[in-house]
Write a protein that holds these residues in place. Structure first.
Motif, PDB file in Angstrom:
ATOM      1  N   GLN A 633       0.775  -0.742  -0.118  1.00  0.00           N
ATOM      2  CA  GLN A 633      -0.355   0.012   0.164  1.00  0.00           C
ATOM      3  C   GLN A 633       0.617   1.457  -0.434  1.00  0.00           C
ATOM      4  N   LEU A 695      -3.098  10.633  -7.288  1.00  0.00           N
ATOM      5  CA  LEU A 695      -3.227   9.905  -8.104  1.00  0.00           C
ATOM      6  C   LEU A 695      -4.845   9.852  -8.409  1.00  0.00           C
ATOM      7  N   ASN A 696      -5.845   8.984  -8.676  1.00  0.00           N
ATOM      8  CA  ASN A 696      -7.264   9.079  -9.253  1.00  0.00           C
ATOM      9  C   ASN A 696      -7.707   9.516  -7.737  1.00  0.00           C
ATOM     10  N   ALA A 697      -7.782  10.197  -7.009  1.00  0.00           N
ATOM     11  CA  ALA A 697      -7.957  10.294  -6.153  1.00  0.00           C
ATOM     12  C   ALA A 697      -9.291  10.506  -5.657  1.00  0.00           C
ATOM     13  N   GLU A 699     -11.396   8.581  -7.774  1.00  0.00           N
ATOM     14  CA  GLU A 699     -12.299   6.543  -7.826  1.00  0.00           C
ATOM     15  C   GLU A 699     -12.299   7.083  -6.672  1.00  0.00           C
ATOM     16  N   LEU A 700     -10.676   6.590  -6.013  1.00  0.00           N
ATOM     17  CA  LEU A 700     -10.614   5.794  -4.357  1.00  0.00           C
ATOM     18  C   LEU A 700     -11.327   5.993  -3.860  1.00  0.00           C
ATOM     19  N   ARG A 703     -14.832   4.771  -4.057  1.00  0.00           N
ATOM     20  CA  ARG A 703     -15.376   3.408  -4.387  1.00  0.00           C
ATOM     21  C   ARG A 703     -15.220   2.997  -2.023  1.00  0.00           C
ATOM     22  N   ARG A 704     -14.024   3.809  -1.222  1.00  0.00           N
ATOM     23  CA  ARG A 704     -14.600   3.798  -0.549  1.00  0.00           C
ATOM     24  C   ARG A 704     -15.844   4.373   0.115  1.00  0.00           C
ATOM     25  N   VAL A 757      -9.685   6.511   2.757  1.00  0.00           N
ATOM     26  CA  VAL A 757      -8.549   6.682   1.521  1.00  0.00           C
ATOM     27  C   VAL A 757      -7.256   6.530   2.379  1.00  0.00           C
ATOM     28  N   GLU A 761      -6.120   2.862   2.541  1.00  0.00           N
ATOM     29  CA  GLU A 761      -5.666   2.416   1.269  1.00  0.00           C
ATOM     30  C   GLU A 761      -4.116   2.574   0.680  1.00  0.00           C
ATOM     31  N   LEU A 762      -3.843   4.098   1.489  1.00  0.00           N
ATOM     32  CA  LEU A 762      -2.242   4.181   1.116  1.00  0.00           C
ATOM     33  C   LEU A 762      -1.725   4.534   2.183  1.00  0.00           C
TER      34      LEU A 762
END
Length: 829
Positions: A633, A695-697, A699-700, A703-704, A757, A761-762
């Motif tokens: 990650q 990043l494509n923040a 889209e992330l 998703r979250r 995220v 995620e990160l």
């Protein structure tokens, strides 16, 4: 109550046992009305430490007298709630708690209330709860959502939270924190105890469980023997790659199973478990009926049978996943095999504890590497276990989706007054800093959906009545909410059933909707150790029949890739650092000698004082391989950050690949890595801004947000038998996301999605720590002529994204052939 009985002494003496000091410490603490946290190794006697503490304090001094009609005496009212994170663990716990009651003739009853509890048993419990109720966080919240919850729980005196480490760091644990805050308000003298085996931060764990303070921490026996060893492959690949499951180790695994009467074979994914179970049966068909498969997607009946057979000593081996991680007591199990790296110290110790699961018995786990580099992880894991470097688990902070769900649950459970509930909620550790503004937002959200949903009746879930008590006025919304309680969010599942013309075929379990969507009728796949063929899909059920196809797909479930923990990563780097000094201690490092020698000859080895980097020019372009050893990650965030910062200096586009050891950046245009890799590129300044931009923040975050929307009750997954598809749920969530962005930009659920995220995620905190750490290291940059043993797995990761498995395997074989020729050449440097 009179003189307290000493049921513990009676029972232990009758068995010729002598209690441990930590058990007596818990008994004394509970007798004095204290709450606390018990931390002890698996199989050390934690359950009976807390259970007999409850019996000694709360059970009557003598069995109730029988009536003249010899009727069974009526059990005492609800006294103890025993919270477990897993339904499978609940049944085993019930058996363990019941034994002393029968032996000592204590008129207590033990009952279960989980997602598996039948409707008839629930109805019986609605009339009278057992003395001890074993339940899950979700089922406890469902109880609190009953109108008579306070009166039903009025006799409660003690709550035990089993396997607290499994709940502490996630939203299920936050859901439990809120439930405990409610119970403490009703019962201020409530005694709460947590039980845990693998915690790296006990002080925090105790503080979250007992936020009002005054608890004690009890440390159990630390002398339990835990042996960690490794199966060494017959041949060492100098160019390893992840993804080929490690079935080359099958003969050695079979030999190990032959030597032990009962073994658990742990895998990290359900797909891997299916493959290994099938491979073992093909290798030893005479073991049919003696080995079994266990994972969470199999039917409840199948899992129950496996667990009973394992406890009864009828099975030689069980191939399993995390579904058997927790404290189910399988005394016959003598050893554990771990296929592949466990990726974390706590997880490895937890699984090792499934063997020798009794005080005084040794636990043994044998690591089975699936590629060469996992040998160094195995050696590092043994170091970390010996030094008890266990990963910390930290409670989430103020998740508002869980709070919103809780507000509706409490409104159903008798209603609430906002000011009183605000103080109660702030009594939960996760919401200790909940501001009045956050509280006002949450109230407005459950009352009318916030700024953008006011016109829609479905989001007017809670309203104050004439007395100012907030309740759920709509029976339909109440029913919908009760069906959605919980924080476990996964993709929609398709039920698997055998095809029967009359319907009603046997249920096999479930797979994710996306897997079945890729199959056509007649396609074969592997599930539950069977070769199956898809017949048809109807109403979220896939009907199947047995198949004779030779080639079968394997279901892929989400959640399979666990990142390497910091504790294990540090131990890995320490092993590399020692190797750089010529120290190859242990059979794993000796076996790795050819790989390490080639890595050092062509480049260098990572050390605790240097950051290894490699620059390569190939037909594909200009490569950078960087090895921070911070986990998958963090490396994704770091690679994206570096790509953005370099692109601000020159016009360039990168392809990215990451694994647990490092990252690869590849550009089709020239990049001078010796010039670019300077301190400014790796500094932690402006980290948050740069990561979000790289990043494509959006889209992330979307998703979250899908998960948050379901927990908060914005999206309903459907009624039983009429569940919505994943596509429908995602479309609904996406619509809310866009509406909030456009018309309610201050919506706190949007902010929460962005924060999650970064945190989950990160792992932004670990990314920042990684940048600070590598800035203190000496940069060791090598220009290389060909991919090194450490670089090769990163090449494979990138190729996997664009190639079919067959083409990928062919390409890998050619690459390895070329690299091995170079390695054998005396001129290759």
């Amino acid at each position: 109550m009179g003189t307290s009985p000493d049921y513990a002494r009676q029972w232990f003496t009758a068995r010729g046992w002598k209690p441990f000091a930590f058990q007596k410490q818990v008994w004394t603490a509970v007798k004095q009305g204290q709450s606390g946290l018990l931390h002890a190794s698996t199989g050390a006697g934690k359950t009976y430490a807390v259970w007999f503490a409850a019996l000694n304090r709360f059970a009557p001094t003598a069995p109730l007298a029988e009536t003249t009609r010899k009727r069974k005496p009526v059990a005492e009212p609800l006294t103890v709630l025993w919270i477990t994170p897993m339904r499978a663990l609940a049944a085993d716990t019930a058996r363990a708690l019941q034994t002393p009651l029968l032996d000592l003739q204590i008129p207590w009853s033990v009952g279960l209330r989980t997602g598996d509890t039948s409707s008839s048993e629930r109805a019986k419990q609605s009339r009278r709860l057992p003395t001890t109720l074993i339940t899950t966080p979700e089922s406890l919240t469902l109880m609190l959502a009953r109108g008579d919850a306070q009166s039903a729980l009025a006799s409660l005196r003690m709550v035990v939270v089993d396997e607290w480490h499994e709940l502490l760091g996630n939203k299920r644990g936050v859901q439990l924190q809120l439930a405990l805050a409610r119970l403490r308000r009703w019962q201020p003298q409530l005694i709460v105890w947590g039980i845990s085996a693998t915690l790296g931060n006990q002080a925090h764990a105790e503080q979250v469980l007992i936020p009002q303070g005054g608890g004690i921490s009890v440390q159990g026996q630390s002398s339990k023997s835990l042996r960690v060893d490794t199966l060494i492959p017959p041949a060492i690949e100098r160019f390893p790659w992840a993804g080929h499951i490690g079935l080359t180790m099958l003969p050695q695994v079979v030999a190990e199973l032959e030597c032990s009467p009962s073994t658990l074979v742990f895998t990290n994914t359900r797909a891997q478990a299916e493959i290994w179970y099938q491979a073992l049966l093909e290798a030893r068909p005479d073991w049919a009926g003696l080995i079994a498969l266990h994972h969470s997607s199999l039917s409840r009946e199948t899992r129950d049978w496996v667990e009973r057979a394992l406890k009864d000593g009828q099975l030689k081996a069980v191939v399993c996943t995390s579904s058997l991680d927790l404290g189910v007591d399988f005394l016959p199990v003598e050893r554990v095999l771990q296929i592949g790296s466990a990726k974390g110290v706590a997880r490895l110790m937890q699984r090792a504890g499934r063997s020798g699961h009794a005080p005084g018995r040794a636990s043994r786990v044998t690591l089975v590497p699936t590629h060469s580099l996992e040998l160094i992880e195995a050696a590092a894991a043994r170091d970390a276990v010996a030094q008890r470097r266990i990963e910390p688990r930290v409670s989430p902070d103020k998740p508002l989706d869980v709070l919103v769900q809780h507000l509706v649950s409490i409104a159903l459970g008798g209603g609430f007054l906002p000011d009183e509930l605000y103080e109660e909620v702030r009594g939960a550790w996760a919401y200790r800093d909940l501001s009045p503004a956050d509280w006002a937002w949450a109230l407005a959200f459950v009352r009318h959906g916030g700024l953008s949903l006011t016109a829609y009746p479905d989001y007017r879930r809670v309203e104050p009545d004439e007395q100012g008590v907030w309740r759920v006025p709509d029976a339909r919304l109440a029913r919908r909410h009760r069906m959605s309680i919980g924080t476990i969010v996964s993709d929609a599942s398709i039920q698997l059933k055998f095809w029967s013309k009359g319907g009603g075929g046997k249920q096999l379990g479930s797979v994710e909707e996306g897997f079945i969507a890729r199959l056509r009728p007649g396609d074969g796949f592997l599930f539950g150790g069977r070769l199956l063929e898809l017949v048809r899909v109807e109403n979220m059920t896939a009907y199947v029949k047995r198949s004779t196809v030779k080639k079968a797909a394997v279901p892929r479930w989400n959640g399979g890739r666990m990142p390497l923990s910091s504790e294990l990563a540090n131990a890995v780097v320490a092993r590399f650092s020692a190797a750089a000094q010529g120290e190859l201690l242990g059979p794993e490092m000796q076996a790795l000698r050819p790989l390490l020698a080639l890595q050092q000859r062509w480049s260098g080895l990572p050390t605790e004082t240097s950051l290894l980097a490699e620059s390569l020019k190939s037909r594909e372009g200009w490569h950078l391989f960087l090895y921070p050893f911070a986990g998958r990650q963090v490396h994704l965030g770091l690679a994206s950050l570096l790509a953005r910062r370099i692109s601000q200096r020159q016009a360039v586009t990168f392809s990215i690949a990451v694994n647990d050891y490092g990252l690869e950046l590849l550009s089709a245009t020239a990049v001078d890595w010796f010039e670019q890799l300077n301190p400014d590129l790796l500094k932690p300044d402006h980290l948050l801004e740069d990561v979000l931009a790289s990043l494509n923040a959006g889209e992330l975050a979307l998703r979250r947000f899908r998960e948050i929307a379901r927990i908060a009750g914005l999206v309903f997954a459907g009624y039983p038998g009429a569940a919505k598809s994943t596509r429908q749920v995602q479309a609904s969530s996406g619509l809310f996301f866009e509406v909030f962005k456009q018309y309610d930009a201050g919506n706190l659920l949007l902010a929460q999605a962005g924060a999650e995220v970064l945190r989950e995620e990160l792992d932004i905190r670990r990314l920042e720590q990684t940048l600070e750490r590598i800035n203190r290291l000496r940069l060791d940059l090598h220009g290389i002529k060909r991919p090194t043993p450490l670089a090769f797995p990163l090449l494979v990761e990138r190729m996997r994204e664009s190639m079919s498995s067959e083409k990928l395997a062919d390409r890998i074989r050619r690459l390895i052939g070329d690299l091995e020729k170079s390695a054998e050449s005396r001129k290759a440097q």
